[in-house]
Design an enzyme around this catalytic site. Structure first.
Site, PDB file in Angstrom:
ATOM      1  N   LYS A 195       0.870  -1.182   0.000  1.00 39.36           N
ATOM      2  CA  LYS A 195       0.000   0.000   0.000  1.00 39.36           C
ATOM      3  C   LYS A 195       0.903   1.227   0.000  1.00 39.36           C
ATOM      4  CE  LYS A 195      -1.788   2.731   2.970  1.00 39.36           C
ATOM      5  NZ  LYS A 195      -1.601   3.967   2.172  1.00 39.36           N
TER       6      LYS A 195
ATOM      7  N   CYS B  90      14.235  10.604   7.213  1.00 40.58           N
ATOM      8  CA  CYS B  90      14.202  10.087   8.585  1.00 40.58           C
ATOM      9  C   CYS B  90      15.572  10.052   9.246  1.00 40.58           C
ATOM     10  CB  CYS B  90      13.602   8.691   8.598  1.00 40.58           C
ATOM     11  SG  CYS B  90      14.562   7.522   7.615  1.00 40.58           S
TER      12      CYS B  90
ATOM     13  N   GLU C 171       9.831   0.723  10.608  1.00 42.98           N
ATOM     14  CA  GLU C 171      10.863   1.735  10.373  1.00 42.98           C
ATOM     15  C   GLU C 171      10.187   3.084  10.585  1.00 42.98           C
ATOM     16  OE1 GLU C 171      14.085   0.985   9.147  1.00 42.98           O
ATOM     17  OE2 GLU C 171      13.463  -1.042   9.606  1.00 42.98           O
TER      18      GLU C 171
ATOM     19  N   GLU D 272      10.218  15.526  15.665  1.00 40.23           N
ATOM     20  CA  GLU D 272      10.723  15.482  14.287  1.00 40.23           C
ATOM     21  C   GLU D 272      10.227  16.723  13.537  1.00 40.23           C
ATOM     22  OE1 GLU D 272       9.241  12.182  11.903  1.00 40.23           O
ATOM     23  OE2 GLU D 272      11.296  11.678  11.340  1.00 40.23           O
TER      24      GLU D 272
HETATM   25  P1  NAD Z   1       2.640   8.260   7.834  1.00 37.56           P
HETATM   26  O1  NAD Z   1       2.784   7.465   9.078  1.00 37.56           O
HETATM   27  O2  NAD Z   1       1.695   9.388   7.832  1.00 37.56           O
HETATM   28  O3  NAD Z   1       2.187   7.320   6.620  1.00 37.56           O
HETATM   29  C1  NAD Z   1       2.937   6.181   6.262  1.00 37.56           C
HETATM   30  C2  NAD Z   1       1.995   5.135   5.713  1.00 37.56           C
HETATM   31  O4  NAD Z   1       1.166   4.661   6.752  1.00 37.56           O
HETATM   32  C3  NAD Z   1       1.065   5.650   4.615  1.00 37.56           C
HETATM   33  O5  NAD Z   1       0.985   4.675   3.607  1.00 37.56           O
HETATM   34  C4  NAD Z   1      -0.248   5.800   5.346  1.00 37.56           C
HETATM   35  O6  NAD Z   1      -1.363   5.657   4.502  1.00 37.56           O
HETATM   36  C5  NAD Z   1      -0.169   4.655   6.327  1.00 37.56           C
HETATM   37  N1  NAD Z   1      -1.014   4.803   7.516  1.00 37.56           N
HETATM   38  C6  NAD Z   1      -1.365   5.951   8.146  1.00 37.56           C
HETATM   39  N2  NAD Z   1      -2.166   5.670   9.192  1.00 37.56           N
HETATM   40  C7  NAD Z   1      -2.308   4.318   9.225  1.00 37.56           C
HETATM   41  C8  NAD Z   1      -3.036   3.423  10.060  1.00 37.56           C
HETATM   42  N3  NAD Z   1      -3.769   3.866  11.080  1.00 37.56           N
HETATM   43  N4  NAD Z   1      -2.955   2.091   9.806  1.00 37.56           N
HETATM   44  C9  NAD Z   1      -2.206   1.631   8.776  1.00 37.56           C
HETATM   45  N5  NAD Z   1      -1.520   2.423   7.936  1.00 37.56           N
HETATM   46  C10 NAD Z   1      -1.561   3.765   8.163  1.00 37.56           C
HETATM   47  O7  NAD Z   1       4.125   8.716   7.449  1.00 37.56           O
HETATM   48  P2  NAD Z   1       4.570   9.620   6.226  1.00 37.56           P
HETATM   49  O8  NAD Z   1       4.163  11.022   6.566  1.00 37.56           O
HETATM   50  O9  NAD Z   1       4.162   9.012   4.943  1.00 37.56           O
HETATM   51  O10 NAD Z   1       6.166   9.490   6.288  1.00 37.56           O
HETATM   52  C11 NAD Z   1       6.965  10.289   7.096  1.00 37.56           C
HETATM   53  C12 NAD Z   1       7.397   9.519   8.325  1.00 37.56           C
HETATM   54  O11 NAD Z   1       8.059   8.323   7.935  1.00 37.56           O
HETATM   55  C13 NAD Z   1       8.422  10.290   9.140  1.00 37.56           C
HETATM   56  O12 NAD Z   1       8.147  10.133  10.511  1.00 37.56           O
HETATM   57  C14 NAD Z   1       9.731   9.613   8.781  1.00 37.56           C
HETATM   58  O13 NAD Z   1      10.736   9.747   9.749  1.00 37.56           O
HETATM   59  C15 NAD Z   1       9.303   8.199   8.602  1.00 37.56           C
HETATM   60  N6  NAD Z   1      10.263   7.446   7.775  1.00 37.56           N
HETATM   61  C16 NAD Z   1      11.075   6.540   8.394  1.00 37.56           C
HETATM   62  C17 NAD Z   1      12.013   5.838   7.659  1.00 37.56           C
HETATM   63  C18 NAD Z   1      12.916   4.832   8.316  1.00 37.56           C
HETATM   64  O14 NAD Z   1      13.617   4.127   7.595  1.00 37.56           O
HETATM   65  N7  NAD Z   1      12.931   4.726   9.636  1.00 37.56           N
HETATM   66  C19 NAD Z   1      12.108   6.043   6.273  1.00 37.56           C
HETATM   67  C20 NAD Z   1      11.268   6.976   5.674  1.00 37.56           C
HETATM   68  C21 NAD Z   1      10.336   7.669   6.450  1.00 37.56           C
END
Ligand code: NAD
Length: 478
Positions: A173, A282, A248, A381
């Site tokens: 997804k 991140c 992650e 963050e």
């Molecule tokens: P997000 O958590 O808003 O969304 C990520 C994914 O989760 C999306 O596909 C979203 O639709 C899904 N999602 C949201 N709510 C959900 C739920 N209740 N149940 C299941 N799925 C759900 O994050 P984002 O804004 O897309 O990305 C930014 C974040 O990702 C930052 O915090 C960043 O640090 C982190 N990130 C971490 C890494 C790593 O390797 N640790 C890499 C890239 C990004």
């Protein structure tokens, strides 16, 4: 206007519902395309297809699976430019970085293909005469991959590469912010002789499609990359079926600049860390601790470097160093964190406000000095082109500031002294530490956060084996 579908069992298929998600170019505010706001039924259809495909895929020798990954990597390399443009248009990163992302994605698939002949089990010494104990690494089955928007194309490979080479199949997804590149990925898959059902892509939002994937009893592991809040919701959904999670999550990387550091190097690298992808990475430096004796020189040079940063619409101008932030929510968070730091006494050395542009979520390159450990800008963050700076007196203080954080993904230190670097490595409590270099992990390393930055990790041998489960066989000779 382009309206795309899900990709299930090797074909583009309509959603069972009629809701759509509009994808917006963050530089212009214009509509890029729409994708389905998929239902639980759509997710279940994809999981069923993946489970069916896994039976024969899991039985195929890994060297043969590797051949399919290599073909996919080669296909991606033939389309670097159009893929990069799609990523930039919906996500806002520079075209140069988008090209690197596409090429890195192909390299990553090739790297995972190399593991085909290297997956190893163990033979364990037995207590019994005539017995041999074998430990096999078996596929888990169907993997659910939930992706963020900041490196959307690469994340497809980071989930699908290790999943497929170890004999699993996957349902992905993508983020609802950046699904177009995943559609393009599926179009390339459809042109290949790639077995149907191995990689399925279902678009949608977290609370519906994401939750359906995480709570499906037919999914063996959910590999999630995103925020702590969503990761926690994924974990709760997975808990119903005791489904394994690989998370992650966010980061708040400290960068420590010692008195003996190469100041020019640290300025160059920390600046790059905050402007790459508009600061939405991140693992990049999110807070800087600088030794009091060099703080003035460091802040002045950093301010000059940040002021010289050229930003703007990355599609129209290839020379920009960064583009817009992803959306209004991300933009407002940056504004809030800078505003609260200034209200608590931080000094804006440059930037500190929305850029004067007619469209797009552009925030000026910003340096904040005089920050303290209790400020939200140091604890949460930021995900924007903002560098908050805190001064320290000695290494003990710097390390205790760095460790005082709910995140534990990456960290860095700038010093010429080996002893200082070694002490920092021993005492800093983060999954990764970079010494005198930028924060960017290698595909053969292991990207794994401590504390709220995640569970498990990605890349290399250790990331690969996250996608397997053990099977121990006791064989008695008689
Ligand atoms: P997000 O958590 O808003 O969304 C990520 C994914 O989760 C999306 O596909 C979203 O639709 C899904 N999602 C949201 N709510 C959900 C739920 N209740 N149940 C299941 N799925 C759900 O994050 P984002 O804004 O897309 O990305 C930014 C974040 O990702 C930052 O915090 C960043 O640090 C982190 N990130 C971490 C890494 C790593 O390797 N640790 C890499 C890239 C990004």
């Amino acid at each position: 206007m382009k309206a795309f579908d899900n990709f299930i069992n090797g074909k583009f298929v309509r959603s069972s519902g009629d809701k759509r998600i509009e994808v917006i170019n963050p530089a212009t505010g214009s509509l890029v395309c729409t994708v389905p706001d998929s239902t639980e039924q759509d997710v279940n259809d994809a999981v069923t297809a993946a489970a069916e495909a896994q039976r024969s895929w899991g039985a195929l020798p890994a060297a043969k699976r590797a051949g399919h990954l290599r073909a996919l990597a080669a296909k991606i390399r033939q389309h670097v430019e159009p893929l990069a443009r799609v990523i930039t248009e919906e996500q806002g990163k520079t075209l140069g970085l988008a090209r690197v992302e596409v090429e890195f994605t192909a390299d990553y698939l090739d790297y995972m293909a190399e593991w085909g002949r290297r997956i190893e089990g163990e033979i364990i010494e037995s207590d019994r005469e005539g017995e041999t104990i074998f430990l096999f690494r078996r596929p888990i089955g169907v993997i659910g991959g939930i992706l963020p928007w900041n490196f959307p194309f690469f994340l497809i490979a980071r989930k699908a590469g290790p999943a497929l080479i170890t004999g699993n199949t996957i349902v992905i997804k993508p983020s609802e912010e950046t699904p177009h590149n995943a559609v393009k990925f599926c179009e390339l898959l459809a042109e290949l002789d790639f077995p149907a059902g191995l990689i399925n892509v279902v678009h949608g939002r977290g609370p519906v499609a994401g939750q359906a994937l995480a709570s499906s009893p037919s999914v063996g592991m959910v590999s999630f990359t995103g925020s702590v809040n969503a990761g926690s919701a994924v974990m709760a959904a997975a808990a119903k079926n005791i489904t394994k999670v690989n998370l992650e999550l966010g980061g708040k990387a400290p960068a420590i600049v010692m008195a003996d550091a190469d100041i020019d190097l640290s300025v160059k690298v920390i600046k790059a860390s905050r402007v790459i992808n508009s600061g939405q990475v991140c693992n990049c430096a999110e807070r800087v601790y600088v030794h009091r004796s060099v703080a003035q020189e460091f802040v002045e040079k950093l301010t000059t470097a940040m002021q010289a940063t050229h930003f703007g619409d990355p599609i129209k101008d290839e020379t920009v160093e960064y583009g817009p932030l992803i959306n209004e929510g991300g933009f407002k968070k940056v504004e809030r964190l800078v505003g609260s730091a200034v209200a608590a006494g931080a000094e804006v050395r440059t930037g500190g406000k929305r850029a004067d542009r007619s469209t797009g979520y552009y925030y000026e390159p910003t340096v904040l000095s005089g920050c303290t450990q209790s400020m939200d800008v140091i604890r949460q963050e930021i995900f924007g082109p903002v560098i908050p700076v805190v001064e320290f007196g000695d290494l003990d203080e710097a390390i205790s500031y760095a460790n005082d954080c709910e995140y534990g993904l990456t960290s860095s230190i700038y010093t010429r002294d080996l002893n200082t670097a070694l002490r920092a490595c021993q005492e800093i409590r983060f999954g990764e530490t970079y010494i005198n270099r930028e924060n960017f992990e290698a595909m053969q390393g292991f990207h794994a956060g401590w504390r709220k930055s995640g569970i498990g990790g990605a890349d290399g041998k250790h990331g690969l084996y996250e996608f397997t489960q053990s099977h121990v066989v006791y064989m008695q000779r008689y």
